[in-house]
Every structure is written in structure tokens, then in C-alpha cells.
Design a protein around this motif. Structure first.
Motif, PDB file in Angstrom:
ATOM      1  N   GLY A  92      19.919 -13.429-170.519  1.00 17.90           N
ATOM      2  CA  GLY A  92      20.127 -12.358-169.553  1.00 17.90           C
ATOM      3  C   GLY A  92      19.049 -12.310-168.487  1.00 17.90           C
ATOM      4  O   GLY A  92      18.957 -11.357-167.713  1.00 17.90           O
ATOM      5  N   ALA A  93      18.239 -13.362-168.442  1.00 17.38           N
ATOM      6  CA  ALA A  93      17.045 -13.368-167.589  1.00 17.38           C
ATOM      7  C   ALA A  93      17.311 -14.046-166.247  1.00 17.38           C
ATOM      8  O   ALA A  93      18.266 -14.803-166.082  1.00 17.38           O
ATOM      9  CB  ALA A  93      15.902 -14.064-168.304  1.00 17.38           C
ATOM     10  N   ARG A  94      16.432 -13.758-165.304  1.00 17.80           N
ATOM     11  CA  ARG A  94      16.505 -14.358-163.979  1.00 17.80           C
ATOM     12  C   ARG A  94      15.509 -15.508-163.933  1.00 17.80           C
ATOM     13  O   ARG A  94      14.310 -15.297-164.095  1.00 17.80           O
ATOM     14  CB  ARG A  94      16.138 -13.310-162.926  1.00 17.80           C
ATOM     15  CG  ARG A  94      16.259 -13.759-161.486  1.00 17.80           C
ATOM     16  CD  ARG A  94      16.209 -12.561-160.542  1.00 17.80           C
ATOM     17  NE  ARG A  94      15.000 -11.767-160.703  1.00 17.80           N
ATOM     18  CZ  ARG A  94      13.847 -11.991-160.055  1.00 17.80           C
ATOM     19  NH1 ARG A  94      13.769 -12.974-159.170  1.00 17.80           N
ATOM     20  NH2 ARG A  94      12.790 -11.239-160.259  1.00 17.80           N
ATOM     21  N   PRO A  95      15.997 -16.753-163.727  1.00 19.98           N
ATOM     22  CA  PRO A  95      15.085 -17.899-163.664  1.00 19.98           C
ATOM     23  C   PRO A  95      14.224 -17.837-162.404  1.00 19.98           C
ATOM     24  O   PRO A  95      14.721 -17.494-161.320  1.00 19.98           O
ATOM     25  CB  PRO A  95      16.028 -19.097-163.623  1.00 19.98           C
ATOM     26  CG  PRO A  95      17.320 -18.563-163.077  1.00 19.98           C
ATOM     27  CD  PRO A  95      17.401 -17.126-163.506  1.00 19.98           C
ATOM     28  N   GLY A 126      25.332  -4.558-169.212  1.00 19.51           N
ATOM     29  CA  GLY A 126      23.998  -4.292-169.783  1.00 19.51           C
ATOM     30  C   GLY A 126      23.964  -4.514-171.274  1.00 19.51           C
ATOM     31  O   GLY A 126      24.412  -5.556-171.780  1.00 19.51           O
ATOM     32  N   PRO A 127      23.448  -3.541-172.019  1.00 14.55           N
ATOM     33  CA  PRO A 127      23.246  -3.738-173.459  1.00 14.55           C
ATOM     34  C   PRO A 127      24.529  -3.799-174.290  1.00 14.55           C
ATOM     35  O   PRO A 127      24.446  -4.049-175.496  1.00 14.55           O
ATOM     36  CB  PRO A 127      22.392  -2.533-173.869  1.00 14.55           C
ATOM     37  CG  PRO A 127      22.468  -1.566-172.751  1.00 14.55           C
ATOM     38  CD  PRO A 127      22.889  -2.287-171.528  1.00 14.55           C
ATOM     39  N   ALA A 128      25.702  -3.604-173.665  1.00 12.48           N
ATOM     40  CA  ALA A 128      26.937  -3.848-174.417  1.00 12.48           C
ATOM     41  C   ALA A 128      27.099  -5.337-174.712  1.00 12.48           C
ATOM     42  O   ALA A 128      27.849  -5.723-175.602  1.00 12.48           O
ATOM     43  CB  ALA A 128      28.147  -3.334-173.633  1.00 12.48           C
ATOM     44  N   ILE A 129      26.376  -6.175-173.949  1.00 17.88           N
ATOM     45  CA  ILE A 129      26.371  -7.611-174.245  1.00 17.88           C
ATOM     46  C   ILE A 129      25.401  -7.849-175.395  1.00 17.88           C
ATOM     47  O   ILE A 129      24.227  -7.515-175.309  1.00 17.88           O
ATOM     48  CB  ILE A 129      25.931  -8.443-173.016  1.00 17.88           C
ATOM     49  CG1 ILE A 129      26.813  -8.117-171.807  1.00 17.88           C
ATOM     50  CG2 ILE A 129      25.965  -9.937-173.330  1.00 17.88           C
ATOM     51  CD1 ILE A 129      26.356  -8.775-170.516  1.00 17.88           C
ATOM     52  N   ALA A 159       5.203  -9.678-161.795  1.00 14.21           N
ATOM     53  CA  ALA A 159       5.088  -8.278-162.207  1.00 14.21           C
ATOM     54  C   ALA A 159       5.058  -8.208-163.729  1.00 14.21           C
ATOM     55  O   ALA A 159       5.496  -9.132-164.410  1.00 14.21           O
ATOM     56  CB  ALA A 159       6.265  -7.478-161.661  1.00 14.21           C
ATOM     57  N   ALA A 160       4.563  -7.123-164.244  1.00 15.30           N
ATOM     58  CA  ALA A 160       4.555  -6.938-165.696  1.00 15.30           C
ATOM     59  C   ALA A 160       5.986  -6.919-166.203  1.00 15.30           C
ATOM     60  O   ALA A 160       6.891  -6.438-165.528  1.00 15.30           O
ATOM     61  CB  ALA A 160       3.847  -5.635-166.051  1.00 15.30           C
ATOM     62  N   GLY A 161       6.199  -7.446-167.394  1.00 16.03           N
ATOM     63  CA  GLY A 161       7.550  -7.425-167.939  1.00 16.03           C
ATOM     64  C   GLY A 161       7.727  -8.422-169.044  1.00 16.03           C
ATOM     65  O   GLY A 161       6.767  -8.876-169.656  1.00 16.03           O
ATOM     66  N   ARG A 162       9.000  -8.754-169.291  1.00 13.06           N
ATOM     67  CA  ARG A 162       9.339  -9.676-170.360  1.00 13.06           C
ATOM     68  C   ARG A 162       9.693 -11.018-169.747  1.00 13.06           C
ATOM     69  O   ARG A 162      10.593 -11.116-168.920  1.00 13.06           O
ATOM     70  CB  ARG A 162      10.517  -9.112-171.151  1.00 13.06           C
ATOM     71  CG  ARG A 162      10.737  -9.795-172.475  1.00 13.06           C
ATOM     72  CD  ARG A 162      11.499  -8.894-173.446  1.00 13.06           C
ATOM     73  NE  ARG A 162      11.731  -9.581-174.700  1.00 13.06           N
ATOM     74  CZ  ARG A 162      10.821  -9.723-175.655  1.00 13.06           C
ATOM     75  NH1 ARG A 162       9.639  -9.180-175.510  1.00 13.06           N
ATOM     76  NH2 ARG A 162      11.093 -10.400-176.766  1.00 13.06           N
ATOM     77  N   MET A 163       8.963 -12.034-170.165  1.00 12.47           N
ATOM     78  CA  MET A 163       9.138 -13.356-169.587  1.00 12.47           C
ATOM     79  C   MET A 163       9.868 -14.239-170.590  1.00 12.47           C
ATOM     80  O   MET A 163       9.704 -14.092-171.803  1.00 12.47           O
ATOM     81  CB  MET A 163       7.741 -13.902-169.334  1.00 12.47           C
ATOM     82  CG  MET A 163       7.721 -15.120-168.506  1.00 12.47           C
ATOM     83  SD  MET A 163       6.506 -14.891-167.190  1.00 12.47           S
ATOM     84  CE  MET A 163       7.257 -15.896-165.946  1.00 12.47           C
ATOM     85  N   VAL A 164      10.642 -15.177-170.075  1.00 14.56           N
ATOM     86  CA  VAL A 164      11.404 -16.079-170.932  1.00 14.56           C
ATOM     87  C   VAL A 164      11.044 -17.511-170.543  1.00 14.56           C
ATOM     88  O   VAL A 164      10.867 -17.805-169.361  1.00 14.56           O
ATOM     89  CB  VAL A 164      12.916 -15.820-170.755  1.00 14.56           C
ATOM     90  CG1 VAL A 164      13.723 -16.760-171.628  1.00 14.56           C
ATOM     91  CG2 VAL A 164      13.246 -14.381-171.091  1.00 14.56           C
ATOM     92  N   PRO A 205      15.503  -8.565-167.691  1.00 14.56           N
ATOM     93  CA  PRO A 205      15.514  -7.163-167.279  1.00 14.56           C
ATOM     94  C   PRO A 205      15.011  -6.269-168.422  1.00 14.56           C
ATOM     95  O   PRO A 205      15.245  -6.569-169.597  1.00 14.56           O
ATOM     96  CB  PRO A 205      16.987  -6.877-166.966  1.00 14.56           C
ATOM     97  CG  PRO A 205      17.767  -8.034-167.427  1.00 14.56           C
ATOM     98  CD  PRO A 205      16.835  -9.154-167.767  1.00 14.56           C
ATOM     99  N   ALA A 206      14.319  -5.177-168.059  1.00 12.06           N
ATOM    100  CA  ALA A 206      13.759  -4.277-169.071  1.00 12.06           C
ATOM    101  C   ALA A 206      14.873  -3.759-169.967  1.00 12.06           C
ATOM    102  O   ALA A 206      15.964  -3.425-169.501  1.00 12.06           O
ATOM    103  CB  ALA A 206      13.040  -3.119-168.385  1.00 12.06           C
ATOM    104  N   GLY A 207      14.617  -3.703-171.235  1.00 14.63           N
ATOM    105  CA  GLY A 207      15.553  -3.084-172.173  1.00 14.63           C
ATOM    106  C   GLY A 207      16.675  -3.982-172.636  1.00 14.63           C
ATOM    107  O   GLY A 207      17.481  -3.578-173.466  1.00 14.63           O
ATOM    108  N   LEU A 208      16.728  -5.212-172.116  1.00  9.13           N
ATOM    109  CA  LEU A 208      17.804  -6.105-172.534  1.00  9.13           C
ATOM    110  C   LEU A 208      17.228  -7.217-173.402  1.00  9.13           C
ATOM    111  O   LEU A 208      16.439  -8.025-172.936  1.00  9.13           O
ATOM    112  CB  LEU A 208      18.486  -6.718-171.301  1.00  9.13           C
ATOM    113  CG  LEU A 208      19.747  -7.521-171.614  1.00  9.13           C
ATOM    114  CD1 LEU A 208      20.910  -6.585-171.935  1.00  9.13           C
ATOM    115  CD2 LEU A 208      20.103  -8.430-170.444  1.00  9.13           C
ATOM    116  N   GLU A 209      17.614  -7.240-174.673  1.00 12.46           N
ATOM    117  CA  GLU A 209      17.146  -8.327-175.531  1.00 12.46           C
ATOM    118  C   GLU A 209      18.321  -8.991-176.207  1.00 12.46           C
ATOM    119  O   GLU A 209      18.756  -8.565-177.270  1.00 12.46           O
ATOM    120  CB  GLU A 209      16.133  -7.817-176.560  1.00 12.46           C
ATOM    121  CG  GLU A 209      14.807  -7.459-175.922  1.00 12.46           C
ATOM    122  CD  GLU A 209      13.684  -7.289-176.947  1.00 12.46           C
ATOM    123  OE1 GLU A 209      13.754  -7.905-178.027  1.00 12.46           O
ATOM    124  OE2 GLU A 209      12.750  -6.530-176.645  1.00 12.46           O
TER     125      GLU A 209
END
Lengths: 349, 349
Positions: free
Chosen positions: A97-100, A224-227, A58-63, A163-167
Motif C-alpha cells: 500500500g506504499a508509495r515507491p 483504506g483499511p478495508a483492504i 518526512a517521519a513515517g513508515r518506510m518500506v 500511508p499512516a495507519g495502513l499495515e
């Protein structure tokens, strides 16, 4: 012989050894790949027999990440190079924070290496990848002459989705943030060193090698983004990780020695081996830097996960233009925790 | 020393050597990575200094591959291990008809390896990756003791995206399909072997190492799904590739020896070295199996591309339950082209 099964001679997986023909691109290589790697990794991508593997996304951010593994000895209490090469690379994805999703594996094998050991390593990788839900979908095998490598080296690469919005990134720590650690330190390095040095302790120290992506998933869901960032303290240990964070984020860190968990047998072994647990590699632990207000609840979430049971709040990020990592010792004194200088533990991963 | 630049001692890139501290996870490693690899690969993903790199992606079909490189010697006419490790892995992505996006690189370095050689290899990789438009966004460095590796080994991985609706695979060849080859064979293997054996010829043979993804892009645009599969004939040469296709697709193949381009100096070197060019590795050539009706126009497209100028129609896929690859020789006789048996050319890539 049926040409549709163009495999070399059946391998003697019990007593046989790898020879140069297993890296030649011919029948012998096809046989080795099928009998050792396809058998152990067991998925249709590999069995398709192409030089690459495809999957829908799916479209998104890949690591993406890679790591090489040269650990010596290849087998150690609690793990082996195969398991390590799956867990370690998954963990580099998880620290974003990504899912392998999928892995690749490249093997460089020394001529004469026992096929039984290669099978054991491949099976261990297959088990670890299945347990983690991250299939090894493509690979490569090379063989070099005797004396030109040391048994086997493994390089794995992994891709995942964030996940969207988490960098998360090493430069996001801010003064006032809390530093959490997911458990005791030093286990992996001590397990490898005690095997290498033929030491035995009353209680055997096992490597903590583990895939952390599921722990990370519950952490990301909870906080979430508190990390701000996560990092696994591997080579160079907790000391290197804290210094990296201080360097990247241009901050300092302050930790409490008494808050950093070290198992008694690891502490004892470190004393015997002349090691400082702060510099010893871990393979199943993570450091999280988190906004102070989210620290308590995140710590509770971590402790509720089997791989985070020993989690602790070990200190905080402070403003420091010099980027020092300072530690209050058990005796109340102060100490600068520097990077490791020189090589404390070669080939620990 | 400013702690925000926590690098080890300045490296002597001209006369220095890699030591174990460069793999330790400490300051010396940070310095090596910054001065050698970040300098050569030159992109913001690496400079961010995380253990992984992220990029945005559209929904679609993704392709992943890996290859290890152990070529000996490390530098050979027309290329080096660095260039090879970029081109070869890009080509595995391209053979799926896909567009390569990003690469990773894992280095296993022998203690004592000259820093000047490491820089030369890294710079060569950087140039190749920039020329191909495929940045190396993440990596890893390990150092092993002297005598436990052979200079340097490189494992690269690459991800790419396949165009919608195009699924090339080794099992898609059908009787009647045409076999196209993008140029002359044997150059890479002969270049490496002549350097290894210290042979010199009147005309030096250069490796054909090249990234084929742009050639593939014009081919896919021109012929799309009329292309059944593509494969680059590396280890094991054209003979292995044709046998793999026959095996995977459960067909036979029939090729004409006189149609297979071999440069005169390569033919001469093969005779001298006792090699058959059919089994010699290539690093910048591809075999395409294509529906017969699309073959002429595709061949014209290939010949119009700089990397496909020497393209030729070399034979066709035939029905054969035995999966034989048959060749009509230059003298009109017939010959079975089998897989390479044993190891003809160790460490050719």
C-alpha cells in the motif's frame, strides 16, 4: 586528455562489447557508467558520482524491498529485463500500500555482452522509472568472465513510504473476505515462454509488465483499511499467491475458475505449452483481499483504472484449518489448487 | 502434511545441492528461504513472509546504496562473499557519514551449488549483519541453470540516515585539506588473489573486510563538518579513490609514498604477483579528506578506534587544474598516480 574528464576510451555503443576492464574500478568503468547508465537514468543523484545517494524524508513508515532478475530471453514480447526490474520491484513496494520513492540497480554483466543490448536495457529501465516517477538514484556494475553469467542479471531495490495507519500483510486475511484480481492471468509467462520456445501465435501474447503503484494508490484512497492485503502473483502464479495467503493467514480460500480471467490466446498457448495458467507468472496484476462490504465499491474503482480494467471478484477467504485453496471448476466440480511442485518455468523473471 | 507448513521436502543441508525448483516460487523455494536464509538472518521482518519489509523512521536525510558481489573464490582468508556483501554495502552508507539502518539481499544461485556452502555464506552474512546492528529485512532468491552463473552472486542494498547538517560528497575537497587513511592498504586484494592463485606465504594475508560505520560515527562526532568527504578505496584501490576525488572536486592531490601503510607480507605478495598496492582493493579502510586544522585531532580519534589503529596522514589536496594525483616516492622522486588502466584484478569483490 583533460584529467577532469577521466573517462576511458569512447565506447562503441553500436558494435562494442563489455570487457573485464568495465568492471575494474578504473577509467573504462567510469566511462561505461557515464555513457550507458547515467545517460539512460538521467538524474543528478547519479551524476554526483558518489557511492550512495541521499534524499530528504518526512517521519513515517518506510518500506524496503529487493528483487533479482534473471529472465531468459532478455527481450520478450511486451518487455525486457530492464523494464521488468523496475516494475517488479516497484510492485513489491506497492503491495504494501506504499508509495515507491527511489530505486537502486546492481548489474552483473557477462564479458562479451553487446553494449548495444546493455544500452537498450538501460534505456528501457530509464523510461520505466521516469514513467513511474521512481528515479534510479544509485547503482553498481560488476563484470564476470565469459561463461560465468548469462548476458546480464539485474538486482533492483526500492524504498517507499506507507500511508499512516495502513499495515497490509499476508497474515491479515479473514474468513468472509473477498478476493479480487486486477485482470487476466498468464500473459507474462506465456510471452516469455513463447519467445524462448520460438513459438508464434496468430495474436502475439505480450507480457503484462507494468508498475501498479498508481492503481494501488486509488485503491488505498478508496478502501483504506478495508483492504487486508495485496500481493502480485509473479513466480508460481495465482496458485502460489493464494496458497501463500492461506498459509500466512491460517485460512482457506475458495475461488471460481469461471471468474478468473484468462485471455483466449493465453489459454491456447498454455494448452500448447502444457502449462496451467494458474501457475504462470504475471508482472502487472495484483490480488487484493478485502472486507466483503467494501468489495463492490473497490472493484468499481479498480475497473476505472487503466491497469485494472479487467478486474474481477474471483472468490472468498474461508475458515479452513488445513489451509486449502479450493476451486470450483468451469464444469462445477471441485479441485484443490496446490502450490507449484517442482520447476514449471525457470527464469521467468 | 499440515498445509499451514507448506514447505517442500526437508533440505539436506550437508550434502544437498540447489536445483531449479528452489527458484520456482513453490514449496521448495519456501523451504530454502526458511531453512537457509531466515534461519541465518533471524529477524521478524523476514519471518513475516511478505515481499517487502516496513520500519518507522524520523524525518531527516536518508541515504541509499547498492552493490553487487561476484568475488572469486567465494571463500578467502579473512572472509567470504557473504561477509563482504554486508560490510561493503554498509560502508557505502557510512562514507556519507550516515548510520546504516536496514539491508536487503538478492541471491542469484547456480543450479548444483552446494547447500552447505550456501548455508555457510548465509550464516556469515547473518553474523556480520548482527555484529553491525544492521538487520537484513527483505530478500530475493533466483536460481539459474548450471553453467549460467558461477556459484552464487549476491547484491545487497542498504538504507541509512545522515546526521542533520552533514553533507559529505566527492566534490567537497579543497586545496589545503588533509588526506587521512585509516590503515594499511592492499590486504583484501592480496588475500583473494593468493587464494585464487593457490599461493601461500609464511604469514597468511587476511582480507581487511570490516564494517566501518562505527569508526565513522566517532569521526563525525569528533570533527563534524570539518570532514569534507570520506570514501572506501575498494576496486581500483587507493589510486582510483584519489583520482575520483580529484576529478569530482576539480583539484589535485599530493601524497607521500612513505606515509602510506603497507603490511610487509602484503608488499611481498604484491611483488610476487606483480601488483602495485596502490591499485589493490581494500574492504575495511577509508580515506577522509578533512580541513587541515581538524586533521590532528581527527587522526587521534581514528587511531583510538580498533578499525583505525593504523591511521595515517598521507598527503594533501592541492590546486591543480589538471587534476593530477602526484606521489613523492620513498626515494624522493615524483610520480603521477593514474587511474588503473585495464583490469588488474577481476572479481575481487
Amino acid at each position: 586528455m583533460n584529467k577532469h574528464e577521466p573517462m576511458g576510451r569512447k565506447l562503441d555503443l553500436r558494435n562494442g562489447r563489455v570487457d573485464l576492464s568495465h568492471g575494474s574500478g578504473g577509467r573504462a568503468m567510469a566511462r561505461l557508467i557515464a555513457d550507458v547508465f547515467h545517460a539512460a537514468f538521467d538524474n543528478d543523484w547519479l551524476r554526483a558520482g558518489n557511492d550512495q545517494a541521499a534524499f530528504d524524508i518526512a517521519a513515517g513508515r518506510m518500506v524496503m524491498t529487493t528483487d533479482g532478475y534473471v529472465v531468459s530471453p532478455l527481450f520478450f514480447p511486451g518487455g525486457d529485463i530492464g523494464k521488468l526490474s523496475v516494475h517488479g520491484t516497484i510492485n513489491d513496494i506497492a503491495m504494501a500500500g506504499a508509495r515507491p520513492l527511489h530505486m537502486s540497480a546492481s548489474f552483473i554483466i557477462e564479458e562479451g555482452f553487446p553494449l548495444a543490448d546493455l544500452c537498450r536495457i538501460a534505456q528501457s529501465m530509464g523510461e520505466a522509472s521516469r514513467a513511474a516517477g521512481v528515479p534510479i538514484i544509485t547503482g553498481d556494475t560488476k563484470v564476470v568472465e565469459r561463461g560465468k553469467a548469462d548476458g546480464v542479471f539485474v538486482s533492483t531495490a526500492c524504498v517507499g513510504v506507507a500511508p499512516a495507519g495502513l499495515e497490509l500483510s499476508g497474515d491479515k486475511a479473514r474468513p468472509g473476505d473477498t478476493i479480487l484480481l486486477s485482470g487476466s492471468i498468464g500473459d507474462h509467462g506465456v510471452a516469455v515462454m513463447s519467445k524462448r520456445e520460438n513459438l508464434s501465435f496468430e495474436t502475439e501474447v505480450l507480457s503484462d509488465t507494468a508498475a501498479l503503484h498508481e492503481l494501488v494508490a486509488v485503491m488505498v484512497e478508496a478502501a483504506g483499511p478495508a483492504i487486508r492485503l495485496m500481493r502480485d502473483p509473479t513466480r508460481g502464479g495465482l496458485a502460489a499467491t493464494l496458497n501463500e495467503i492461506a498459509h500466512q493467514s491460517k485460512v482457506g480460500a475458495h475461488v471460481e475458475e469461471s471468474a478468473i480471467p484468462v485471455a483466449p490466446q493465453v489459454a491456447a498457448a498454455c494448452e500448447l505449452l502444457g502449462l496451467d495458467p494458474l501457475f504462470v507468472a504475471n508482472e502487472g496484476k495484483l490480488v487484493a483481499v478485502v472486507a466483503a462490504e467494501a468489495a463492490d465499491s473497490l472493484l468499481a474503482v479498480m475497473r476505472a483504472h487503466p491497469l485494472g480494467r479487467g478486474s474481477a471478484r474471483i472468490g472468498e477467504i474461508v475458515a479452513d484449518e488445513h489451509g486449502f485453496v479450493q476451486m470450483t471448476t468451469r464444469f462445477g466440480g471441485g479441485r484443490i489448487v496446490d502450490w507449484l511442485s517442482g520447476e514449471q518455468l525457470p527464469r521467468i523473471c
